[in-house]
Enzyme design. Sequence first.
Site, mmCIF file in Angstrom:
data_model
loop_
_atom_site.group_PDB
_atom_site.id
_atom_site.type_symbol
_atom_site.label_atom_id
_atom_site.label_comp_id
_atom_site.label_asym_id
_atom_site.label_seq_id
_atom_site.Cartn_x
_atom_site.Cartn_y
_atom_site.Cartn_z
ATOM 1 N N ILE A 26 0.850 -1.289 -0.054
ATOM 2 C CA ILE A 26 0.032 0.028 -0.035
ATOM 3 C C ILE A 26 0.797 1.164 0.044
ATOM 4 O O ILE A 26 0.447 2.205 -0.500
ATOM 5 C CB ILE A 26 -1.317 -0.071 1.187
ATOM 6 C CG1 ILE A 26 -2.320 0.656 0.798
ATOM 7 C CG2 ILE A 26 -0.508 0.524 2.515
ATOM 8 C CD1 ILE A 26 -3.023 0.197 -0.353
ATOM 9 N N ALA A 27 1.969 0.981 0.497
ATOM 10 C CA ALA A 27 2.951 2.272 0.345
ATOM 11 C C ALA A 27 3.449 2.650 -0.875
ATOM 12 O O ALA A 27 3.437 3.691 -1.401
ATOM 13 C CB ALA A 27 4.177 1.955 1.287
ATOM 14 N N SER B 283 12.690 2.338 5.503
ATOM 15 C CA SER B 283 12.330 0.984 5.435
ATOM 16 C C SER B 283 13.205 0.335 6.547
ATOM 17 O O SER B 283 14.542 1.053 7.011
ATOM 18 C CB SER B 283 12.857 0.186 4.042
ATOM 19 O OG SER B 283 12.742 -1.239 4.319
ATOM 20 N N ARG B 284 13.154 -0.900 6.895
ATOM 21 C CA ARG B 284 13.874 -1.599 7.942
ATOM 22 C C ARG B 284 14.937 -2.207 7.259
ATOM 23 O O ARG B 284 16.192 -2.332 7.888
ATOM 24 C CB ARG B 284 13.197 -2.889 8.457
ATOM 25 C CG ARG B 284 11.926 -2.484 9.516
ATOM 26 C CD ARG B 284 11.088 -3.688 9.755
ATOM 27 N NE ARG B 284 10.399 -4.343 8.496
ATOM 28 C CZ ARG B 284 10.045 -5.497 7.998
ATOM 29 N NH1 ARG B 284 9.772 -6.223 9.299
ATOM 30 N NH2 ARG B 284 9.540 -5.824 7.155
ATOM 31 N N HIS C 290 1.419 0.180 13.738
ATOM 32 C CA HIS C 290 0.850 1.920 13.876
ATOM 33 C C HIS C 290 1.242 2.658 14.860
ATOM 34 O O HIS C 290 1.528 3.676 14.836
ATOM 35 C CB HIS C 290 -0.663 1.977 13.394
ATOM 36 C CG HIS C 290 -0.870 1.182 11.899
ATOM 37 N ND1 HIS C 290 -1.935 0.673 11.479
ATOM 38 C CD2 HIS C 290 -0.082 0.757 11.095
ATOM 39 C CE1 HIS C 290 -2.008 0.418 10.442
ATOM 40 N NE2 HIS C 290 -0.697 0.515 10.156
ATOM 41 N N LYS D 266 -5.365 2.468 8.096
ATOM 42 C CA LYS D 266 -6.336 1.654 8.722
ATOM 43 C C LYS D 266 -5.607 0.289 8.887
ATOM 44 O O LYS D 266 -5.091 -0.280 8.222
ATOM 45 C CB LYS D 266 -7.676 1.644 8.033
ATOM 46 C CG LYS D 266 -7.839 1.240 6.591
ATOM 47 C CD LYS D 266 -7.188 0.110 6.044
ATOM 48 C CE LYS D 266 -7.569 -1.279 6.224
ATOM 49 N NZ LYS D 266 -6.862 -2.487 5.646
ATOM 50 N N ARG E 187 0.934 -10.889 7.281
ATOM 51 C CA ARG E 187 0.413 -9.719 7.723
ATOM 52 C C ARG E 187 -1.244 -9.972 8.278
ATOM 53 O O ARG E 187 -1.641 -9.641 9.242
ATOM 54 C CB ARG E 187 0.402 -8.465 6.865
ATOM 55 C CG ARG E 187 0.108 -7.248 7.346
ATOM 56 C CD ARG E 187 0.033 -6.185 6.501
ATOM 57 N NE ARG E 187 -0.780 -6.019 5.517
ATOM 58 C CZ ARG E 187 -2.081 -6.014 5.520
ATOM 59 N NH1 ARG E 187 -2.799 -5.777 6.586
ATOM 60 N NH2 ARG E 187 -3.047 -6.047 4.325
ATOM 61 N N ASP F 193 -8.482 -6.021 9.069
ATOM 62 C CA ASP F 193 -8.061 -5.771 7.843
ATOM 63 C C ASP F 193 -9.095 -5.115 7.057
ATOM 64 O O ASP F 193 -9.027 -4.431 6.348
ATOM 65 C CB ASP F 193 -7.404 -7.002 7.182
ATOM 66 C CG ASP F 193 -6.749 -6.725 5.943
ATOM 67 O OD1 ASP F 193 -5.667 -5.890 5.876
ATOM 68 O OD2 ASP F 193 -7.131 -7.086 4.623
HETATM 69 N N1 LIG Z 1 -6.169 1.361 1.862
HETATM 70 C C1 LIG Z 1 -6.091 0.358 1.479
HETATM 71 O O1 LIG Z 1 -6.792 0.139 0.463
HETATM 72 C C2 LIG Z 1 -5.173 -0.693 1.869
HETATM 73 C C3 LIG Z 1 -4.922 -1.981 1.339
HETATM 74 C C4 LIG Z 1 -3.976 -2.882 1.709
HETATM 75 C C5 LIG Z 1 -3.428 -2.406 3.162
HETATM 76 N N2 LIG Z 1 -3.870 -1.525 3.698
HETATM 77 C C6 LIG Z 1 -3.256 -1.281 5.010
HETATM 78 O O2 LIG Z 1 -1.807 -0.684 5.050
HETATM 79 C C7 LIG Z 1 -1.208 -1.299 5.967
HETATM 80 C C8 LIG Z 1 0.168 -1.985 5.215
HETATM 81 O O3 LIG Z 1 -0.351 -3.402 4.460
HETATM 82 P P1 LIG Z 1 -0.123 -3.739 3.151
HETATM 83 O O4 LIG Z 1 -0.645 -4.646 2.464
HETATM 84 O O5 LIG Z 1 0.868 -2.687 2.599
HETATM 85 O O6 LIG Z 1 1.343 -4.736 4.006
HETATM 86 P P2 LIG Z 1 2.791 -5.354 3.271
HETATM 87 O O7 LIG Z 1 2.555 -5.259 1.936
HETATM 88 O O8 LIG Z 1 2.880 -6.314 4.174
HETATM 89 O O9 LIG Z 1 3.761 -4.256 3.779
HETATM 90 C C9 LIG Z 1 3.813 -3.886 4.968
HETATM 91 C C10 LIG Z 1 5.015 -2.987 5.079
HETATM 92 O O10 LIG Z 1 5.435 -2.924 6.432
HETATM 93 C C11 LIG Z 1 6.710 -2.943 6.902
HETATM 94 N N3 LIG Z 1 6.806 -3.444 8.331
HETATM 95 C C12 LIG Z 1 7.162 -2.801 9.431
HETATM 96 N N4 LIG Z 1 7.382 -3.853 10.420
HETATM 97 C C13 LIG Z 1 6.889 -4.939 9.956
HETATM 98 C C14 LIG Z 1 6.852 -6.350 10.467
HETATM 99 N N5 LIG Z 1 7.339 -6.597 11.740
HETATM 100 N N6 LIG Z 1 6.583 -7.361 9.682
HETATM 101 C C15 LIG Z 1 6.398 -7.068 8.275
HETATM 102 N N7 LIG Z 1 6.384 -5.743 7.670
HETATM 103 C C16 LIG Z 1 6.682 -4.850 8.718
HETATM 104 C C17 LIG Z 1 7.537 -3.645 5.938
HETATM 105 O O11 LIG Z 1 8.311 -2.409 5.114
HETATM 106 P P3 LIG Z 1 9.952 -2.352 5.364
HETATM 107 O O12 LIG Z 1 10.377 -3.767 4.991
HETATM 108 O O13 LIG Z 1 10.177 -1.291 4.195
HETATM 109 O O14 LIG Z 1 10.178 -1.893 6.493
HETATM 110 C C18 LIG Z 1 6.625 -4.077 4.887
HETATM 111 O O15 LIG Z 1 6.884 -3.927 3.617
HETATM 112 C C19 LIG Z 1 -2.050 -2.200 6.657
HETATM 113 O O16 LIG Z 1 -2.657 -1.417 7.782
HETATM 114 C C20 LIG Z 1 -3.171 -2.350 5.965
HETATM 115 O O17 LIG Z 1 -4.530 -2.564 6.575
HETATM 116 C C21 LIG Z 1 -4.547 -0.630 3.185
#
Ligand SMILES: NC(=O)c1ccc[n+]([C@@H]2O[C@H](COP(=O)([O-])OP(=O)(O)OC[C@H]3O[C@@H](n4cnc5c(N)ncnc54)[C@H](OP(=O)(O)O)[C@@H]3O)[C@@H](O)[C@H]2O)c1
Length: 331
Positions: free
Chosen positions: A17-18, A38-39, A81, A99, A167, A180
Amino acid sequence: MDGMEKIRWGILSTGRIAGRLSDTLRTLEGAELLAVGSRSRDSAEAFGERYGIPRRYGSYEELAADPDVDVIYVASPHSHHYVHTMLALEAGKHVLVEKSFAHNALETRHMIEKAREKKLFLMEAMWTRFLPHMVRLRELLGEQVIGEVRLIQVSMGFRAQAAPESRLLNPELAGGALLDVGVYPVSFTSMVWGRPERLDSQVYLGPTGVDLQETLLLGYLDGRLATLISSLHTPTNVAAYLFGTEGYIEIPKPWYHSQVLLIHKGGQTTSVACPYPGHGDQFQALETMSCIRAGKLESAVMPLSETLSIMQTMDAFRAQWGLVYPNELRA
Ligand SMILES: NC(=O)c1ccc[n+]([C@@H]2O[C@H](COP(=O)([O-])OP(=O)(O)OC[C@H]3O[C@@H](n4cnc5c(N)ncnc54)[C@H](OP(=O)(O)O)[C@@H]3O)[C@@H](O)[C@H]2O)c1
């Protein structure tokens, strides 16, 4: 802050999502995509390369310490968060946080208090609220186009093909359907009616201990009722219905970012087109920047008091299921 100055964004995490918001921000008027943290240094480099971000940090602490970053977008798992938002606020940054806002209401309260103490903007990235169809829906409800809304029915479900440590399913990362996807219908009902007075639910807890799907019943003392379904286990119709005393509004799949509303009334259906370009997450970014420029500490569309009340509702459901995340802050 000057109304013409660009707002300089820092992206915290390099996940899915980033990437989506970065893709939007790089072409959004008034925004400058300045830094990513990033980590892992390699991941920051690769992400920066992909989205044209000049400053790339191998830790979140370095990102927060960048004196030129105005606002940080926290896009880590739900479990993080709280700590990541506190890190950014302590460093004097405005924050847009994905969220669900935190594990629970206690963390949410601390985050809000910190933002107020530091006089910084803070908002939950409930992007769907800012989309044109939601703006139009609020107008139509204000005009009582279907009379008084008495029933709401919303579903949000898909079948997650995810590993137990991912996640979505890992309790350590505050996985599960409620945080989620369930947060969307809960937030939607809150947007229309505010905080519910009575809560009931059924849940299916999966092998990792988190909720794979649930049915949520929200009641109000005057008899208004909502039935919500959220699932990581079963694909659903992903539609929303608001039933009023004089007709109903259907928001077809995918209701949370639909580009049409259907008004069913008097045996007729009227289609209301609500188109928008791009991903749709630009509207929450525009709101963030407009609030920061205006010196506002929160958004009137997604106020912090409502984010807190949504977390309280979700806490109450989890209490019914005995679901506690291992890393959540407890009193
Ligand atoms: N708005 C929307 O439509 C939408 C859609 C999907 C998700 N989301 C929300 O966005 C957030 C992230 O979701 P995502 O789907 O982007 O997740 P993701 O692809 O798994 O990415 C999460 C990122 O968080 C970082 N991170 C920091 N501590 C971590 C840990 N202990 N374990 C794993 N990752 C860690 C990592 O970045 P680094 O490795 O770079 O540190 C990882 O790439 C959640 O809150 C989710 O509910 C929103």
